[in-house]
Scaffold this motif. Sequence first.
Motif, short mmCIF file in Angstrom:
data_model
loop_
_atom_site.label_atom_id
_atom_site.label_comp_id
_atom_site.label_asym_id
_atom_site.label_seq_id
_atom_site.Cartn_x
_atom_site.Cartn_y
_atom_site.Cartn_z
N LEU A 36 0.92 -1.26 0.01
CA LEU A 36 0.09 0.07 0.17
C LEU A 36 0.88 1.13 -0.22
N ALA A 37 1.70 1.13 0.82
CA ALA A 37 2.95 2.50 0.85
C ALA A 37 3.48 2.53 -0.58
N TRP A 38 3.80 1.49 -1.23
CA TRP A 38 4.56 1.61 -2.50
C TRP A 38 3.38 2.29 -3.36
N THR A 39 2.58 1.79 -3.42
CA THR A 39 1.24 2.00 -4.28
C THR A 39 0.66 3.51 -4.13
N LEU A 40 1.08 4.01 -2.96
CA LEU A 40 0.79 5.42 -2.72
C LEU A 40 1.70 6.29 -3.20
N SER A 41 2.91 6.12 -2.93
CA SER A 41 4.07 7.03 -3.06
C SER A 41 4.48 6.74 -4.66
N GLU A 42 5.21 5.59 -4.72
CA GLU A 42 5.44 5.32 -5.97
C GLU A 42 4.57 5.11 -7.10
N GLY A 43 3.65 4.41 -6.86
CA GLY A 43 2.66 4.16 -7.78
C GLY A 43 1.83 5.33 -7.87
N ARG A 44 1.80 6.40 -7.28
CA ARG A 44 1.25 7.60 -7.37
C ARG A 44 -0.21 7.73 -6.94
N TYR A 45 -0.53 6.63 -6.40
CA TYR A 45 -2.21 6.58 -5.99
C TYR A 45 -2.41 7.76 -5.02
N ASP A 46 -1.48 8.48 -4.51
CA ASP A 46 -1.93 9.60 -3.44
C ASP A 46 -2.68 10.64 -4.41
N ARG A 47 -1.88 10.97 -5.34
CA ARG A 47 -2.44 12.19 -6.36
C ARG A 47 -3.83 11.55 -6.80
N LEU A 48 -3.62 10.42 -7.28
CA LEU A 48 -5.02 9.85 -7.95
C LEU A 48 -6.24 9.84 -6.84
N MET A 49 -6.06 9.28 -5.78
CA MET A 49 -7.10 9.35 -5.10
C MET A 49 -7.42 10.79 -4.65
N ALA A 50 -6.50 11.64 -4.37
CA ALA A 50 -6.96 13.10 -4.09
C ALA A 50 -7.64 13.59 -5.29
N SER A 51 -7.31 13.54 -6.42
CA SER A 51 -8.16 13.72 -7.68
C SER A 51 -9.57 13.57 -7.50
N VAL A 52 -9.63 12.12 -7.63
CA VAL A 52 -10.94 11.47 -7.59
C VAL A 52 -11.92 11.83 -6.34
N ILE A 53 -11.28 12.09 -5.30
CA ILE A 53 -12.25 12.57 -4.20
C ILE A 53 -12.67 14.11 -4.52
N GLU A 54 -11.64 14.84 -5.19
CA GLU A 54 -12.14 16.26 -5.16
C GLU A 54 -13.30 16.09 -6.05
#
Lengths: 204, 204
Positions: free
Chosen positions: A106-124
């Motif tokens: 999960l940590a990798w997916t969030l930072s390296e996999g860029r899920y952090d930005r992606l999730m933020a986009s979708v939430i907005e």
Amino acid sequence: MGPGIGRGYSQGMTKSSGEPEDPRVTRTRRDVIRASAASLLERGWTATTHAEVARRAGYSKATIYAHWPTPVDLMRDTIARICEDTTPPPMGGDLREDLHTSLSALAWTLSEGRYDRLMASVIEHAGDDEDARELQERLYETATAGIRDVLTSHLRRDDVEPCLAMLVGAVLVRATYEGRSVPPGFITDIIDRALTDVEHGDGH
Amino acid sequence: MGPGIGRGYSQGMTKSSGEPEDPRVTRTRRDVIRASAASLLERGWTATTHAEVARRAGYSKATIYAHWPTPVDLMRDTIARICEDTTPPPMGGDLREDLHTSLSALAWTLSEGRYDRLMASVIEHAGDDEDARELQERLYETATAGIRDVLTSHLRRDDVEPCLAMLVGAVLVRATYEGRSVPPGFITDIIDRALTDVEHGDGH
DNA sequence: TCCATTATTGTACAGGAAGTTCAATAGTGG
DNA sequence: CCACTATTGAACTTCCTGTACAATAATGGA
């Protein structure tokens, strides 16, 4: 509404019977969704417009509109693709070990996999758009499914929800909100804390 | 660069000495930032453009540009305002009680206070924009300061970080990512789990 | 091989929002 | 009352979205 070319090939579609199977459509969809996924992960939802995707994929803007009339149509298939590419790591059966594996993933997916930005986009976008809320759910589900599985198969029913929230949340806070790395020691630490007074020796 | 009217009134500015204090400037800035904050919380960063803010505040678009040349300039002051309006709830000194209070406040801020969408907006922009990253930090800091204070004054130093991440994370996951309500029982539950084997009777 | 079908393309267009400019107006402090 | 400056309204350029359509190219079947 859905796409407008190729007569219905939503993600759940099995190419059974005599589905028209124009290789042009297949190729185009593959190239475009690949480019769209790249753009979405790199630059977020807002920047991933029809025009931008067309540019990246090397297709005409009109073609993109023909396949995916609205931004949500495009995002639906793009996120579906991203979710498919997110494969859960192999599990061995040991609670702590598997938790460490899946939380690291999960940590990798969030930072390296860029899920952090992606999730933020979708939430907005989910604030305005009912459809975007589905995508948010699907993404969250995909990113945390492995961890939930591990907890479900080892913990009492009532312990799963809060433990999941705390573990996933801790990694999420650390990686996305604090923007820090998530070292193995941190993961071991939160696992120990979350599992205190919760384990009971069954397994399966 | 910074604003262009009124000669430097960044947030850290004390109106010492003979600062020119044109009431027009004061009034305009107050009205505009108020409207901008409302728009930012309701509709997110992307929708909060100079034009939209001008419309809401009842000022000319040219005036907004005169004060805040770039979107980030406007967002900086807007978020500063939002942070100032986010007052921490009163604390009594009891660890569990204060934690429950501050975590409930966080849950409220996220869902009712619309910080969920706001944080998501800022995180999305923080991908491209160095300045947006500061704003993200400031928002996160503001939203969690109360909880961190409570933990810092009651826990061993090494326990603060992981406990904070788990508690804040659990609420964040529940409110923002799962989109569910955060009932008091959930908060009590995660507090109990996070504090196991961690408390030690000092206080202050 | 040829043909009917259909996906793709290039271009052109309307609509709207972003960002800038400027002369005119109105509020301010002295 | 005056010099100064903030504000205004409007016009304007530029860019991007979303759509339309005729021309072209690729496909599957005969």
